[in-house]
Write an enzyme that holds these catalytic residues in place. Structure first.
Site, PDB file in Angstrom:
ATOM      1  CE  LYS A 120      -4.037  -1.551   2.026  1.00 26.88           C
ATOM      2  NZ  LYS A 120      -5.469  -1.821   2.580  1.00 26.88           N
ATOM      3  CE  LYS A 203      -5.991  -7.797  -1.200  1.00 28.78           C
ATOM      4  NZ  LYS A 203      -7.630  -7.267  -0.679  1.00 28.78           N
ATOM      5  CE  LYS A 206     -13.152  -2.600   1.124  1.00 25.94           C
ATOM      6  NZ  LYS A 206     -12.397  -2.671   2.098  1.00 25.94           N
TER       7      LYS A 206
HETATM    8  N1  AQP Z   1      -9.813 -10.403  -3.322  1.00 25.13           N
HETATM    9  C1  AQP Z   1     -10.392 -10.715  -2.051  1.00 25.13           C
HETATM   10  N2  AQP Z   1     -10.744 -12.061  -1.984  1.00 25.13           N
HETATM   11  C2  AQP Z   1     -10.515 -12.810  -1.248  1.00 25.13           C
HETATM   12  N3  AQP Z   1     -10.695 -11.982   0.154  1.00 25.13           N
HETATM   13  C3  AQP Z   1     -11.153  -9.912  -0.186  1.00 25.13           C
HETATM   14  N4  AQP Z   1     -10.905  -9.666   1.263  1.00 25.13           N
HETATM   15  C4  AQP Z   1      -9.967  -8.906   0.532  1.00 25.13           C
HETATM   16  N5  AQP Z   1     -10.113  -8.315  -0.437  1.00 25.13           N
HETATM   17  C5  AQP Z   1      -9.761 -10.143  -1.201  1.00 25.13           C
HETATM   18  C6  AQP Z   1     -11.347  -9.984   2.687  1.00 25.13           C
HETATM   19  O1  AQP Z   1     -12.532  -8.749   3.295  1.00 25.13           O
HETATM   20  C7  AQP Z   1     -11.703  -8.510   4.603  1.00 25.13           C
HETATM   21  C8  AQP Z   1     -11.725  -7.305   4.007  1.00 25.13           C
HETATM   22  O2  AQP Z   1     -10.670  -6.484   4.187  1.00 25.13           O
HETATM   23  P1  AQP Z   1     -10.503  -5.190   3.654  1.00 25.13           P
HETATM   24  O3  AQP Z   1     -11.463  -3.805   3.602  1.00 25.13           O
HETATM   25  O4  AQP Z   1     -10.533  -4.512   5.196  1.00 25.13           O
HETATM   26  O5  AQP Z   1      -9.575  -5.174   3.532  1.00 25.13           O
HETATM   27  P2  AQP Z   1      -8.184  -5.605   2.570  1.00 25.13           P
HETATM   28  O6  AQP Z   1      -8.307  -6.871   2.576  1.00 25.13           O
HETATM   29  O7  AQP Z   1      -7.268  -4.742   2.336  1.00 25.13           O
HETATM   30  O8  AQP Z   1      -9.654  -4.973   1.178  1.00 25.13           O
HETATM   31  P3  AQP Z   1      -9.607  -4.931  -0.191  1.00 25.13           P
HETATM   32  O9  AQP Z   1     -10.990  -4.836  -0.869  1.00 25.13           O
HETATM   33  O10 AQP Z   1      -8.014  -4.630  -0.427  1.00 25.13           O
HETATM   34  O11 AQP Z   1      -9.618  -3.228   0.019  1.00 25.13           O
HETATM   35  P4  AQP Z   1      -8.654  -1.997  -0.344  1.00 25.13           P
HETATM   36  O12 AQP Z   1      -8.518  -1.737  -1.297  1.00 25.13           O
HETATM   37  O13 AQP Z   1      -9.238  -0.603   0.469  1.00 25.13           O
HETATM   38  O14 AQP Z   1      -6.941  -2.303   0.450  1.00 25.13           O
HETATM   39  C9  AQP Z   1     -10.910  -9.505   4.908  1.00 25.13           C
HETATM   40  O15 AQP Z   1     -11.084 -10.515   5.121  1.00 25.13           O
HETATM   41  C10 AQP Z   1     -10.076  -9.473   3.196  1.00 25.13           C
HETATM   42  O16 AQP Z   1      -9.295 -10.751   3.912  1.00 25.13           O
END
Ligand code: AQP
Length: 341
Positions: A120, A203, A206
């Site tokens: 990040k 992956k 969002k």
């Molecule tokens: N691509 C994914 N596949 C499976 N699980 C996922 N999670 C996130 N992306 C995937 C799971 O969703 C939960 C919440 O994640 P988060 O929002 O706290 O943070 P993150 O993992 O950083 O998710 P994002 O969507 O990628 O958010 P941003 O873009 O803001 O960093 C967790 O259990 C995560 O494993």
């Protein structure tokens, strides 16, 4: 569920950041499994981790909207606020209080190994916030302030749950106590790592700048079908068996999504669709995704029409969460030697 500390009453905690709209990755990797665990007879605590979200810039109005939208997503997917505790992190100050103690327990060397920070912060780590660096210590506090024994997460969060165990172990060792449990990550199912629709090595996220890379929980049927039709694949038809997916990340991702949405195993899915060209498989996947996601997105829209009700649910959940978290922080202060605790 296994591996958690046995001396502690089993309790599930997990959270999602309101850092954008919910994606299919968040739904399959997290929310759907949160809902499944709700019926397991174990206390379940689910959080909208708004304090994590602000480790990168969030416009205040957008943060408010995203917090309510994520709560609406939880509710629309089947979380029942009378059976689970559902709240947003900033309303329970004990998370920040315990996080400070853990900032003083965690070692810089441990934090330097966290791959999410590296991803990040990117090349410009000097400009990243101190909060982004300390994020895993706050996450440890989120979990341990409830003495949670199990944390359902996607694969990407495994390292942070391992750090939580390291922090608990060091605290227990330093203060000669067994106050904090060794929490187990629960990473199960076909969709523990849903990949980008544009790049099978990244992956689905969002915050990916490309909207075509993800399916949003608010996408309508046309948008879902279009994104799946345009999803990157190789030119070969699907292989005949699971083994044939091994070196084909894009094909494997679409099959995994199909399995997670349908509730079938990957082997069952391959028995149904193995050998089909993508021109035939993609419409099947699009129909299934629309069938499963459309009712959730229309429920989300219904909840979003009543933000006062969402706020009421979060406030009620925060009160119930504090009733558990407050004595844990008091006891932690006492162990550490804070006078007045
Ligand atoms: N691509 C994914 N596949 C499976 N699980 C996922 N999670 C996130 N992306 C995937 C799971 O969703 C939960 C919440 O994640 P988060 O929002 O706290 O943070 P993150 O993992 O950083 O998710 P994002 O969507 O990628 O958010 P941003 O873009 O803001 O960093 C967790 O259990 C995560 O494993």
């Amino acid at each position: 569920m296994s591996e958690g500390t046995t001396a502690f009453t089993p309790r599930v905690f997990s959270g999602i950041q309101p850092s954008g709209g919910l994606t299919l990755g968040n739904y399959l990797g997290a929310i759907k499994r949160f809902v499944d665990m709700q019926g397991s007879g174990i206390e379940t605590i689910y959080c909208v981790v708004d304090m994590h979200a602000i480790t990168v810039w969030q416009d205040p109005d957008a943060l408010r909207r995203q917090t309510r939208e994520l709560t609406a997503g939880y509710l629309a997917a089947g979380l029942d606020p009378t059976r689970s505790i559902l709240f947003n992190q900033s309303q329970v100050p004990e998370h920040a209080q315990l996080a400070w103690i853990f900032n003083c327990v965690a070692r810089l060397g441990w934090m330097n190994r966290m791959t999410q920070f590296k991803d990040k912060a990117g090349k410009n780590a000097e400009k990243a916030s101190l909060g982004l660096y300390a994020y895993p210590a706050l996450m440890a506090a989120d979990i341990l302030v409830y003495h949670a024994t199990h944390v359902p997460v996607g694969e990407d969060q495994k390292q942070h749950v391992e750090l939580t165990r390291d922090i608990a172990a060091k605290f227990n060792h330093d203060f000669k106590t067994d106050f904090f449990p060794m929490t187990a990550p629960v990473i199960e199912g076909a969709a523990t790592r849903v990949m980008s629709l544009r790049d099978g090595s990244k992956k689905m996220s969002k915050s990916d700048p490309s909207d075509a890379s993800r399916i949003n929980m608010t996408d309508d049927a046309d948008a879902i079908a279009k994104k799946i039709r345009k999803a990157k694949t190789d030119p070969e038809p699907l292989p005949e068996s699971v083994e044939g997916l091994k070196d084909r990340p894009e094909a494997r991702n679409l099959v995994n999504i199909y399995a997670a949405l349908s509730g079938d195993t990957v082997a069952d899915v391959m028995a149904q669709v193995g050998g089909k060209p993508f021109g035939e498989f993609k419409p099947l996947l699009a129909d299934l995704a629309v069938e499963k996601l459309a009712p959730i997105s229309s429920e989300m829209a219904r909840y979003m029409r009543d933000p006062a009700e969402i706020d009421r649910i979060l406030k009620d959940g925060a009160g119930r969460a504090r009733a558990i978290a407050s004595p844990v922080v008091q006891k932690t202060y006492e162990i550490v030697g804070m006078v007045g605790a």
